[in-house]
Design a protein around this motif. Sequence first.
Motif, PDB file in Angstrom:
ATOM      1  N   TRP A  94     -14.105  -8.362  -5.995  1.00 49.05           N
ATOM      2  CA  TRP A  94     -13.321  -7.824  -4.640  1.00 49.05           C
ATOM      3  C   TRP A  94     -13.566  -6.474  -4.545  1.00 49.05           C
ATOM      4  O   TRP A  94     -14.088  -5.968  -3.466  1.00 49.05           O
ATOM      5  CB  TRP A  94     -11.728  -7.940  -4.938  1.00 49.05           C
ATOM      6  N   LYS A  95     -13.349  -5.642  -5.562  1.00 51.59           N
ATOM      7  CA  LYS A  95     -13.373  -4.123  -5.265  1.00 51.59           C
ATOM      8  C   LYS A  95     -15.166  -3.774  -5.566  1.00 51.59           C
ATOM      9  O   LYS A  95     -15.634  -3.026  -4.723  1.00 51.59           O
ATOM     10  CB  LYS A  95     -12.867  -3.279  -6.373  1.00 51.59           C
TER      11      LYS A  95
ATOM     12  N   VAL B 160     -10.889   4.132   2.152  1.00 54.52           N
ATOM     13  CA  VAL B 160     -10.325   2.643   1.841  1.00 54.52           C
ATOM     14  C   VAL B 160      -9.589   2.819   0.780  1.00 54.52           C
ATOM     15  O   VAL B 160      -9.601   3.367  -0.467  1.00 54.52           O
ATOM     16  CB  VAL B 160     -11.726   2.036   1.454  1.00 54.52           C
TER      17      VAL B 160
ATOM     18  N   CYS C  52      -7.295  -4.654   1.284  1.00 55.51           N
ATOM     19  CA  CYS C  52      -7.830  -3.526   1.469  1.00 55.51           C
ATOM     20  C   CYS C  52      -7.403  -2.972   2.633  1.00 55.51           C
ATOM     21  O   CYS C  52      -7.244  -3.891   3.643  1.00 55.51           O
ATOM     22  CB  CYS C  52      -9.259  -3.346   1.211  1.00 55.51           C
TER      23      CYS C  52
ATOM     24  N   ASP D 154      -5.494  -5.086  -5.726  1.00 54.51           N
ATOM     25  CA  ASP D 154      -5.666  -6.563  -6.555  1.00 54.51           C
ATOM     26  C   ASP D 154      -4.918  -6.691  -7.558  1.00 54.51           C
ATOM     27  O   ASP D 154      -4.836  -6.115  -8.524  1.00 54.51           O
ATOM     28  CB  ASP D 154      -7.172  -6.265  -7.192  1.00 54.51           C
TER      29      ASP D 154
ATOM     30  N   LYS E  81      -4.578  -9.892  -2.789  1.00 54.04           N
ATOM     31  CA  LYS E  81      -5.612  -8.679  -2.672  1.00 54.04           C
ATOM     32  C   LYS E  81      -5.723  -8.381  -1.339  1.00 54.04           C
ATOM     33  O   LYS E  81      -5.428  -9.039  -0.321  1.00 54.04           O
ATOM     34  CB  LYS E  81      -7.224  -9.759  -3.002  1.00 54.04           C
TER      35      LYS E  81
ATOM     36  N   LEU F 293     -16.449  -5.071  -1.595  1.00 56.32           N
ATOM     37  CA  LEU F 293     -16.318  -4.259  -0.841  1.00 56.32           C
ATOM     38  C   LEU F 293     -17.311  -3.023  -1.318  1.00 56.32           C
ATOM     39  O   LEU F 293     -17.586  -2.353  -0.556  1.00 56.32           O
ATOM     40  CB  LEU F 293     -15.004  -3.602  -1.182  1.00 56.32           C
TER      41      LEU F 293
ATOM     42  N   VAL G 211      -7.078   0.043  -1.742  1.00 59.83           N
ATOM     43  CA  VAL G 211      -7.527  -1.200  -2.187  1.00 59.83           C
ATOM     44  C   VAL G 211      -6.140  -1.860  -3.304  1.00 59.83           C
ATOM     45  O   VAL G 211      -5.597  -1.031  -3.940  1.00 59.83           O
ATOM     46  CB  VAL G 211      -8.575  -1.441  -3.179  1.00 59.83           C
TER      47      VAL G 211
ATOM     48  N   PHE H  81       0.810  -1.485   0.053  1.00 64.49           N
ATOM     49  CA  PHE H  81       0.026   0.088  -0.010  1.00 64.49           C
ATOM     50  C   PHE H  81       0.746   1.346   0.004  1.00 64.49           C
ATOM     51  O   PHE H  81       0.311   2.524  -0.056  1.00 64.49           O
ATOM     52  CB  PHE H  81      -0.823   0.166   1.222  1.00 64.49           C
TER      53      PHE H  81
ATOM     54  N   LEU I 128     -17.366  -0.084  -3.672  1.00 67.71           N
ATOM     55  CA  LEU I 128     -16.455   1.022  -3.400  1.00 67.71           C
ATOM     56  C   LEU I 128     -16.778   2.121  -4.578  1.00 67.71           C
ATOM     57  O   LEU I 128     -16.899   1.515  -5.840  1.00 67.71           O
ATOM     58  CB  LEU I 128     -14.996   0.611  -3.268  1.00 67.71           C
TER      59      LEU I 128
END
Length: 350
Positions: free
Chosen positions: A196-197, A182, A169, A186, A167, A201, A184, A52, A203
């Motif tokens: 996933w997103k 948030v 978050c 991936d 993956k 989630l 993310v 991240f 988003l």
Amino acid sequence: MVTYFEATLAQLSVHRVGNKGLNEFYSLSDNTLRIEDETLRRLLMQYFLSPFEKAYEVFRFTHSSDDLNLNELFHFSSMIFDDQSAFHNLSGQITKHLFNISNHPKIKSGELYIATFRDIQLEGELVDAIGIFKSETKESYLKVNPEEGGFALSYEEDAINITKLDKGCLIFNSEKEEGYKVIVIDQTNRTDAAYWKDEFLQLKIRNDSFNKTNITLGVCKDFITNKIDEDFEISKADKIDLLNKSMKYFKEKGSFNLDEFSEEVIGNPKAIESFKNFSREYNEEFDAGLDQPFDISGAAVKKQAKVFKSILKLDKNFHIYIHGNKDLIEKGFDEDKSMNFYKVYFKEEQ
């Protein structure tokens, strides 16, 4: 951008989630995982958080009904932030939710790590966060051990590479009313992995200067490389010139203004009209907020500069890099050779 040198891992629960569409199952652990080994704790922090460090896009939870409480992850996250003692039970609810939307045949089973962190820095603020991470890819590793007279080789199968988070978050306990902040990850980046997103989630991207700059540069690039051909006959060199002018505008200006950009970069009145219609359609479809002036993000410009190509590829023989004055390159056609050619003017050879 996320930094975590002050962060601590507070709680961690590990579960396993399969593909519901393939009649697989999920498995929940009875308790949180106690980590006594400091080396293991450090490796986990690296595995979970280092991906991240270069993630700039900030998202928010959303729901089609506009009622955030109907978003499962927003609901579970709010409960965890309000009551840390409920963490492990809610981590199981999050796992069940992921299992219930895992119906695509290409979704892989894997371990689901759900954690809470203290003091992760985001946008200059120390914030508590919830992390959700899924490991899908397993690898084999060789191990070399010294023994009398030399070394012995062994291996370990189905191990996790801590430099490759599949993956993840991070949900930050900040701006709850807007849907939290948030971020993310991936790595699969496949169409079938949008679950996933988009599904798990749910988003939407936050309309800040980074995202607006990133999106606007993408719209400019898409218009120049694809859309402009529908209305005008334009050479590849002219396209590269427009891309260079676009990047120059974003590098030199402090803020973006659609009218100013159109006049300074696009220039041609008919092309300006076409570009404004193109950007307007995008803005209306995605509610991107590009019709109003905004501050330009240097980080977003730096990111997009990597994909703004200024290379003119000629068959397999030559690549011409066009960085400056497009008027110093001329295109023509040689009747004798029945081939196109470019004539390039310069003062000095380096």
